[in-house]
Enzyme design. Structure first.
Site, PDB file in Angstrom:
ATOM      1  N   ASP A  86      12.831  -5.212  10.448  1.00  0.00           N
ATOM      2  CA  ASP A  86      11.580  -5.145  11.108  1.00  0.00           C
ATOM      3  C   ASP A  86      11.261  -6.698  11.325  1.00  0.00           C
ATOM      4  O   ASP A  86      11.519  -7.615  10.513  1.00  0.00           O
ATOM      5  CB  ASP A  86      10.435  -4.672  10.109  1.00  0.00           C
ATOM      6  N   ASN A 137       4.813   6.443   8.846  1.00  0.00           N
ATOM      7  CA  ASN A 137       3.572   6.576   9.151  1.00  0.00           C
ATOM      8  C   ASN A 137       3.475   7.481  10.295  1.00  0.00           C
ATOM      9  O   ASN A 137       4.006   7.320  11.375  1.00  0.00           O
ATOM     10  CB  ASN A 137       2.962   5.157   9.434  1.00  0.00           C
ATOM     11  N   GLY A 185      -1.566   4.385   9.727  1.00  0.00           N
ATOM     12  CA  GLY A 185      -1.130   3.174   9.924  1.00  0.00           C
ATOM     13  C   GLY A 185       0.106   3.019  11.021  1.00  0.00           C
ATOM     14  O   GLY A 185       0.749   2.082  11.129  1.00  0.00           O
ATOM     15  N   GLN A 186       0.518   4.112  11.701  1.00  0.00           N
ATOM     16  CA  GLN A 186       1.114   4.165  12.670  1.00  0.00           C
ATOM     17  C   GLN A 186       0.832   3.084  13.937  1.00  0.00           C
ATOM     18  O   GLN A 186      -0.231   3.322  14.449  1.00  0.00           O
ATOM     19  CB  GLN A 186       1.741   5.513  13.204  1.00  0.00           C
ATOM     20  N   HIS A 235       9.755   6.628  13.559  1.00  0.00           N
ATOM     21  CA  HIS A 235      10.852   5.841  12.883  1.00  0.00           C
ATOM     22  C   HIS A 235      10.407   5.789  11.200  1.00  0.00           C
ATOM     23  O   HIS A 235       9.448   6.166  10.888  1.00  0.00           O
ATOM     24  CB  HIS A 235      10.612   4.345  13.301  1.00  0.00           C
ATOM     25  N   HIS A 278      10.699   3.488   7.844  1.00  0.00           N
ATOM     26  CA  HIS A 278      10.772   2.253   7.352  1.00  0.00           C
ATOM     27  C   HIS A 278      11.639   2.354   6.054  1.00  0.00           C
ATOM     28  O   HIS A 278      11.531   3.354   5.232  1.00  0.00           O
ATOM     29  CB  HIS A 278       9.409   1.667   6.831  1.00  0.00           C
TER      30      HIS A 278
HETATM   31  P1  5GP Z   1       4.348   1.735  12.328  1.00  0.00           P
HETATM   32  O1  5GP Z   1       3.163   0.557  11.902  1.00  0.00           O
HETATM   33  O2  5GP Z   1       4.275   2.056  13.451  1.00  0.00           O
HETATM   34  O3  5GP Z   1       4.653   2.542  10.895  1.00  0.00           O
HETATM   35  O4  5GP Z   1       5.550   0.416  12.163  1.00  0.00           O
HETATM   36  C1  5GP Z   1       5.879  -0.102  13.202  1.00  0.00           C
HETATM   37  C2  5GP Z   1       6.717  -1.620  12.615  1.00  0.00           C
HETATM   38  O5  5GP Z   1       7.406  -2.165  13.853  1.00  0.00           O
HETATM   39  C3  5GP Z   1       5.933  -2.333  12.071  1.00  0.00           C
HETATM   40  O6  5GP Z   1       6.426  -2.722  10.776  1.00  0.00           O
HETATM   41  C4  5GP Z   1       6.217  -3.705  13.023  1.00  0.00           C
HETATM   42  O7  5GP Z   1       6.318  -5.110  12.298  1.00  0.00           O
HETATM   43  C5  5GP Z   1       7.568  -3.439  13.520  1.00  0.00           C
HETATM   44  N1  5GP Z   1       7.815  -3.946  15.076  1.00  0.00           N
HETATM   45  C6  5GP Z   1       6.765  -4.035  15.898  1.00  0.00           C
HETATM   46  N2  5GP Z   1       7.222  -4.505  17.047  1.00  0.00           N
HETATM   47  C7  5GP Z   1       8.540  -4.825  16.785  1.00  0.00           C
HETATM   48  C8  5GP Z   1       9.691  -5.805  17.558  1.00  0.00           C
HETATM   49  O8  5GP Z   1       9.429  -6.019  18.662  1.00  0.00           O
HETATM   50  N3  5GP Z   1      10.586  -5.785  16.955  1.00  0.00           N
HETATM   51  C9  5GP Z   1      10.832  -5.472  15.526  1.00  0.00           C
HETATM   52  N4  5GP Z   1      12.230  -5.688  15.049  1.00  0.00           N
HETATM   53  N5  5GP Z   1       9.796  -4.728  14.941  1.00  0.00           N
HETATM   54  C10 5GP Z   1       8.769  -4.713  15.412  1.00  0.00           C
END
Ligand code: 5GP
Length: 115
Positions: free
Chosen positions: A31, A87, A93-94, A100, A102
């Protein structure tokens, strides 16, 4: 067609990432904004927006992701203590609408709390 997410751009190699694993069905990357000493993302190549958008035809893919999460965790030496979080939806929080998981480890987990 839904707009391409940042994860599709990463999968296509248009945006760089720190990969720890990839195969024909998924990639696992660090991440970019880690919330724990180890914070990985396991991402299917197929751009399913949210878990609620998955269908029975995705059953094998979702199972594959779980097996690979276990293997990656074992290979990285975090197999005894990690959490898997997904999420689903903006209100949970998505922020990236490409399903995906985490994978977080190395934090001081409170045994009994989910969040
Ligand atoms: P969500 O909030 O959708 O559950 O998780 C999205 C995750 O993607 C976040 O933890 C955020 O830090 C990560 N993320 C967003 N943009 C990028 C990126 O360009 N590269 C990487 N490696 N992670 C990303």
């Amino acid at each position: 067609m839904p707009e391409e997410t940042i994860f599709t751009k990463i999968i296509n190699g248009d945006i760089p990432s720190k990969k720890v694993f990839e195969d024909d069905q998924c990639i696992c990357i660090h991440d970019v904004s880690p919330q724990a000493p180890v914070h990985l993302l396991m991402i299917p190549r197929k751009p399913i927006p949210r878990l609620v958008d998955a269908s029975p035809e995705d059953k094998a893919l979702l199972g594959h992701l779980m097996i690979k999460i276990g293997e990656v965790a074992r290979d990285l030496g975090i197999g005894d203590a990690f959490r898997v979080i997904m999420n689903n939806g903006a209100n949970a929080g998505q922020t990236v609408f490409h399903l995906h998981f985490h994978i977080v480890a190395g934090a001081n987990f409170d045994e009994h709390k989910m969040v």
